[in-house]
Write a protein that holds these residues in place. Structure first.
Motif, PDB file in Angstrom:
ATOM      1  N   MET A 194      -6.706   2.190   2.341  1.00  0.00           N
ATOM      2  CA  MET A 194      -5.322   1.744   2.438  1.00  0.00           C
ATOM      3  C   MET A 194      -4.391   2.838   1.931  1.00  0.00           C
ATOM      4  N   SER A 195      -3.213   2.831   2.478  1.00  0.00           N
ATOM      5  CA  SER A 195      -2.210   3.784   2.013  1.00  0.00           C
ATOM      6  C   SER A 195      -1.640   3.290   0.683  1.00  0.00           C
ATOM      7  N   LYS A 196      -0.874   4.145   0.034  1.00  0.00           N
ATOM      8  CA  LYS A 196      -0.280   3.785  -1.254  1.00  0.00           C
ATOM      9  C   LYS A 196       0.621   2.556  -1.119  1.00  0.00           C
ATOM     10  N   SER A 197       1.417   2.517  -0.071  1.00  0.00           N
ATOM     11  CA  SER A 197       2.330   1.380   0.117  1.00  0.00           C
ATOM     12  C   SER A 197       1.564   0.100   0.452  1.00  0.00           C
ATOM     13  N   GLU A 198       0.466   0.225   1.187  1.00  0.00           N
ATOM     14  CA  GLU A 198      -0.351  -0.949   1.495  1.00  0.00           C
ATOM     15  C   GLU A 198      -1.005  -1.497   0.224  1.00  0.00           C
TER      16      GLU A 198
END
Length: 64
Positions: free
Chosen positions: A1-5
């Protein structure tokens, strides 16, 4: 997952806990679920899988 996710996932997990408190879930049951159950595992997934991530999670969880 990305940081924002990961951040969105973390916020969703915290919101779920808050909803349980607002709904009047018995504090003992809620604490048990957090300490030994899937809530802890799900929250851990929102932190980096490194040693540094573990340290950040431990700090976060101790304050929770």
């Amino acid at each position: 997952m990305s940081k924002s996710e990961k951040e969105a996932f973390r916020l969703g997990a915290i919101q779920s806990l808050l909803n349980r408190v607002d709904e009047g879930v018995d504090g003992t049951n809620l604490l048990r679920d957090v300490q030994k159950g899937k809530v802890r595992k799900l929250l851990r997934l929102t932190f980096d899988q490194s040693d540094q991530g573990q340290a950040k999670f431990d700090k976060f969880f101790s304050k929770l």
